[in-house]
Write a protein that holds these residues in place. Sequence first.
Motif, PDB file in Angstrom:
ATOM      1  N   GLN A 268     -13.277  -6.163  -1.111  1.00 53.16           N
ATOM      2  CA  GLN A 268     -13.372  -5.883  -2.559  1.00 53.16           C
ATOM      3  C   GLN A 268     -13.501  -4.440  -2.258  1.00 53.16           C
ATOM      4  OE1 GLN A 268     -12.631  -7.438  -5.242  1.00 53.16           O
ATOM      5  NE2 GLN A 268     -12.642  -5.187  -6.269  1.00 53.16           N
ATOM      6  N   PHE A 269     -14.277  -3.745  -1.192  1.00 56.66           N
ATOM      7  CA  PHE A 269     -14.433  -2.234  -1.099  1.00 56.66           C
ATOM      8  C   PHE A 269     -13.337  -1.697  -0.907  1.00 56.66           C
ATOM      9  CE2 PHE A 269     -15.825   1.296   1.457  1.00 56.66           C
ATOM     10  CZ  PHE A 269     -16.759   1.926   0.720  1.00 56.66           C
ATOM     11  N   PHE A 270     -12.556  -2.321   0.030  1.00 56.21           N
ATOM     12  CA  PHE A 270     -11.116  -1.655   0.305  1.00 56.21           C
ATOM     13  C   PHE A 270     -10.437  -1.696  -0.840  1.00 56.21           C
ATOM     14  CE2 PHE A 270     -12.238  -2.778   4.956  1.00 56.21           C
ATOM     15  CZ  PHE A 270     -12.392  -1.590   5.202  1.00 56.21           C
ATOM     16  N   ILE A 271     -10.272  -2.742  -1.720  1.00 53.61           N
ATOM     17  CA  ILE A 271      -9.332  -2.699  -2.987  1.00 53.61           C
ATOM     18  C   ILE A 271      -9.832  -1.616  -3.752  1.00 53.61           C
ATOM     19  CG2 ILE A 271      -8.815  -4.356  -5.022  1.00 53.61           C
ATOM     20  CD1 ILE A 271      -8.909  -6.771  -3.263  1.00 53.61           C
ATOM     21  N   THR A 272     -11.021  -1.570  -3.867  1.00 49.55           N
ATOM     22  CA  THR A 272     -11.724  -0.286  -4.843  1.00 49.55           C
ATOM     23  C   THR A 272     -11.348   0.878  -4.530  1.00 49.55           C
ATOM     24  OG1 THR A 272     -13.309  -1.898  -5.511  1.00 49.55           O
ATOM     25  CG2 THR A 272     -13.747   0.473  -6.219  1.00 49.55           C
ATOM     26  N   TYR A 273     -11.361   1.332  -3.245  1.00 47.52           N
ATOM     27  CA  TYR A 273     -11.164   2.729  -2.599  1.00 47.52           C
ATOM     28  C   TYR A 273     -10.164   3.115  -1.933  1.00 47.52           C
ATOM     29  CZ  TYR A 273     -16.187   2.550  -4.428  1.00 47.52           C
ATOM     30  OH  TYR A 273     -17.105   2.565  -5.125  1.00 47.52           O
ATOM     31  N   LEU A 274      -9.391   2.306  -1.445  1.00 50.49           N
ATOM     32  CA  LEU A 274      -8.402   2.636  -0.661  1.00 50.49           C
ATOM     33  C   LEU A 274      -7.010   3.019  -1.775  1.00 50.49           C
ATOM     34  CD1 LEU A 274      -7.085   2.804   2.180  1.00 50.49           C
ATOM     35  CD2 LEU A 274      -6.475   0.587   2.073  1.00 50.49           C
ATOM     36  N   LYS A 275      -6.737   4.106  -1.680  1.00 50.51           N
ATOM     37  CA  LYS A 275      -5.588   4.372  -2.494  1.00 50.51           C
ATOM     38  C   LYS A 275      -4.469   5.353  -1.597  1.00 50.51           C
ATOM     39  CE  LYS A 275      -8.422   3.912  -6.012  1.00 50.51           C
ATOM     40  NZ  LYS A 275      -8.168   2.771  -6.999  1.00 50.51           N
ATOM     41  N   ASP A 276      -3.407   5.177  -2.164  1.00 53.42           N
ATOM     42  CA  ASP A 276      -2.290   5.825  -1.540  1.00 53.42           C
ATOM     43  C   ASP A 276      -2.164   7.347  -1.274  1.00 53.42           C
ATOM     44  OD1 ASP A 276      -0.719   3.507  -1.236  1.00 53.42           O
ATOM     45  OD2 ASP A 276       0.310   3.635  -3.070  1.00 53.42           O
ATOM     46  N   ASP A 277      -2.750   7.905  -2.318  1.00 55.76           N
ATOM     47  CA  ASP A 277      -2.902   9.156  -2.395  1.00 55.76           C
ATOM     48  C   ASP A 277      -4.172   9.691  -2.075  1.00 55.76           C
ATOM     49  OD1 ASP A 277      -3.711  11.976  -3.775  1.00 55.76           O
ATOM     50  OD2 ASP A 277      -1.535  11.927  -3.755  1.00 55.76           O
ATOM     51  N   LEU A 278      -4.453  10.688  -0.999  1.00 51.76           N
ATOM     52  CA  LEU A 278      -5.920  10.682  -0.616  1.00 51.76           C
ATOM     53  C   LEU A 278      -6.800  11.497  -1.661  1.00 51.76           C
ATOM     54  CD1 LEU A 278      -7.476  11.005   2.135  1.00 51.76           C
ATOM     55  CD2 LEU A 278      -6.886  13.241   2.465  1.00 51.76           C
ATOM     56  N   SER A 279      -5.954  12.347  -2.579  1.00 55.53           N
ATOM     57  CA  SER A 279      -6.956  12.924  -3.530  1.00 55.53           C
ATOM     58  C   SER A 279      -7.457  11.833  -4.594  1.00 55.53           C
ATOM     59  CB  SER A 279      -6.120  13.858  -4.290  1.00 55.53           C
ATOM     60  OG  SER A 279      -5.662  15.001  -3.294  1.00 55.53           O
ATOM     61  N   ASP A 280      -6.739  10.770  -4.529  1.00 56.52           N
ATOM     62  CA  ASP A 280      -7.052   9.587  -5.587  1.00 56.52           C
ATOM     63  C   ASP A 280      -8.319   8.993  -4.757  1.00 56.52           C
ATOM     64  OD1 ASP A 280      -5.382  10.395  -7.515  1.00 56.52           O
ATOM     65  OD2 ASP A 280      -4.037   8.847  -6.742  1.00 56.52           O
ATOM     66  N   MET A 281      -8.135   8.712  -3.491  1.00 56.14           N
ATOM     67  CA  MET A 281      -9.346   8.143  -2.871  1.00 56.14           C
ATOM     68  C   MET A 281     -10.709   8.692  -2.641  1.00 56.14           C
ATOM     69  SD  MET A 281      -9.123   6.965   1.029  1.00 56.14           S
ATOM     70  CE  MET A 281     -10.516   7.268   2.099  1.00 56.14           C
ATOM     71  N   PHE A 282     -10.480  10.224  -2.666  1.00 60.75           N
ATOM     72  CA  PHE A 282     -11.613  10.957  -2.719  1.00 60.75           C
ATOM     73  C   PHE A 282     -12.107  10.833  -4.053  1.00 60.75           C
ATOM     74  CE2 PHE A 282     -10.329  13.685   1.148  1.00 60.75           C
ATOM     75  CZ  PHE A 282     -10.788  12.903   2.020  1.00 60.75           C
ATOM     76  N   LEU A 283     -11.383  11.091  -5.198  1.00 58.52           N
ATOM     77  CA  LEU A 283     -11.837  10.755  -6.524  1.00 58.52           C
ATOM     78  C   LEU A 283     -12.599   9.580  -6.745  1.00 58.52           C
ATOM     79  CD1 LEU A 283     -11.494  12.695  -9.094  1.00 58.52           C
ATOM     80  CD2 LEU A 283      -9.548  11.158  -9.657  1.00 58.52           C
ATOM     81  N   ALA A 284     -12.106   8.532  -6.309  1.00 56.15           N
ATOM     82  CA  ALA A 284     -12.770   7.284  -6.423  1.00 56.15           C
ATOM     83  C   ALA A 284     -14.087   7.174  -5.803  1.00 56.15           C
ATOM     84  CB  ALA A 284     -11.926   6.003  -5.838  1.00 56.15           C
TER      85      ALA A 284
END
Length: 689
Positions: A268-284
């Motif tokens: 669930q942790f990876f589903i929540t924070y793993l994003k295609d765009d790095l900026s989106d991942m850091f935003l999350a």
Amino acid sequence: MLISEFNTIISKEIKNQPTPFIYERLGEKFKHYFIDEFQDTSKMQWDNLVPLLENALSSANGSAMLVGDAKQAIYRWRGGEAEQFIKLYNKLDNPFQLEAEVLALDTNYRSAKAVIEFNNSFFEFLSKSAFSEVAYAELYKQARQKTHNKSEGYVNLNFLNVEKEDDIHEMYANKVLQTIKQCQANGFPLDDICVLVRKRKEGVAIANYLNENGIKITSSETLLLKNSDKVNFINSFLKLLIQPNNDSLKVEVLSYLAEQLQIEDKHQFFITYLKDDLSDMFLALKALDLYIDTNQCLQLPLYELVEHVVRLFDLNERSDAYLQFYLDVVLEFTQKQNSDVAAFVSYFEKKADKLSVVTPENMNAVQIMTIHKSKGLEFPVVIFPYADLDIYREIEPKVWFPVQAENYSGFNTLLLNYNKEVEHFEETGALIYNTHQSQLELDNINLLYVVLTRAVEQLYIISKKDISAKGEVKKNTYAGMFINFLQHLNKWTDTQLNYSFGTLKLNENSSEKEITASPLKLISVPKEAHNLNIVTKSGLLWDTQQEAAIERGNLVHLILSKIKTGDDVDFAFNDLLISGDVTNEDKEELMTLVTNVIEHPKLKAYYQDNFKVYNERDIITNSGQLLRPDRLNISANNEAVIIDYKTGDAKRFHAAQLNDYEAVLSQMNLKVTHKLVVYINDTIEVLEV
């Protein structure tokens, strides 16, 4: 030619030659051969050596001596076959015409009485209960050794009562720490103690814990920087900044964070924070109070970037020698090469097997090493934690399975995943399965034999209470073997976790014990928080005599910072002439002033080579205050002399400054004998505080 290719090349050369030409010249020169550690010889190595030894044995007065111990064969994973040696000394195999003479070395000259007697009893017990192969059981049945060392010796068996919620690594590490302190109390210095582990990961956990608790350690394996999770995380983060679309790097970064945050549902942790765009991942990640600005990171110089990452993820919350030395590597790289992130990551990966926490030679410190590294060595005190191995447990094992070539496109063997199903692949499968299982028994009990025979005086085994909820002892683990052994001796009780053999005595050769020091905590503060101000009033001094005096004093100060002894004067001036800090016009006047300082009657003795000198070194106090004495002279018996250079008139705070230096040096177990302020004006004045 790679050394790993040597045996294969030689084997191909000699295979079809009755008297291999490659050995002709060797055979003419040498008649006597001695091969040590024969139990670790591979089949190919032995096949390569047989023609050479046969040539010597067929000549007049030729001889060959093979020395080994099949119980110490722990290198099957790199080709070693103990079975060769077992067949040779049992006279089941002999590639030569002459009959072999077998001499058993049955006296142990290393270990004390209790250590030998414990091992004799324990391994004799295992010979009756742990082996499915008769030849291996017989090997240990005949393993009893005679004593030679007159010392009584001591063996301690301790079982940890591990609950489901317990941190087993911390429990083992804490028990190692307690054992070390007990050994120190009994008169053993730290460098008499060796902690032996099966895996580097276990050694790293022990090393970190001991370092955090002020115990000095040394290790050639476990102190490699690549063994640190924090160091690997920083490297992954740096690579992610320059490879923002690399999903595997994103997973590495998130895996570390999940581990540190003790996330139970990692999926669930990876589903929540793993994003295609790095900026989106850091935003999350802001939801976890992690505020990462990619642009800011990429604009920082390399060293400042690494420090920023350390602060960002609270990596300096606890003392960590790996992190401190990693920062040293980063700093050295930026000074000698450049500040390019990609270049540094590439440099670190190339040097990963060499970059380590540096420990001084001959330091009074606990050694930590793997069992494989310890083979052939001995230590007054051995501590063996993590004594709980399941002897049948393997990570993704595979076996070669013979097949009919016509059914498999010409292939004679297939590489199969090894599991219990192999046993049911007809008779061949059953044979492969039974052979593999019996080899696991031998290899892992051999590993246990090696670790338990390294101790000279004292042996401490730290295991766990490996009993199921039904009260059944797990027979396939080291822990279960120790418990079964104690039950065999009628010593085991469920309420007792500590068992001893022999007598615990004070070390008769004890030397003065060293006081353990608290580890220095890594302090990292962003430059914005330094609250620095530019002094604008200096403009009022321009083109005045006062400015000239200050500049001259600063230059003398700079030159003296590069001088440890009088022999360094010329080098210091040449260095500063090249850098442009000193001109040829100023050199003569400055040389006179510097010479007057180092030749001054009150100072001359401190510019000799019988001191360890630290010029302009930062000292961080417990409160985080930064102190920087101009010069520290430290003698061999830890006596210190503080020297500070000043210009202008004497001020009361100058003395107070030296008193602050003395206070912090005293906390470092240094005795300050002299505190000197050197006033450098037209004349040199030395005042003792």
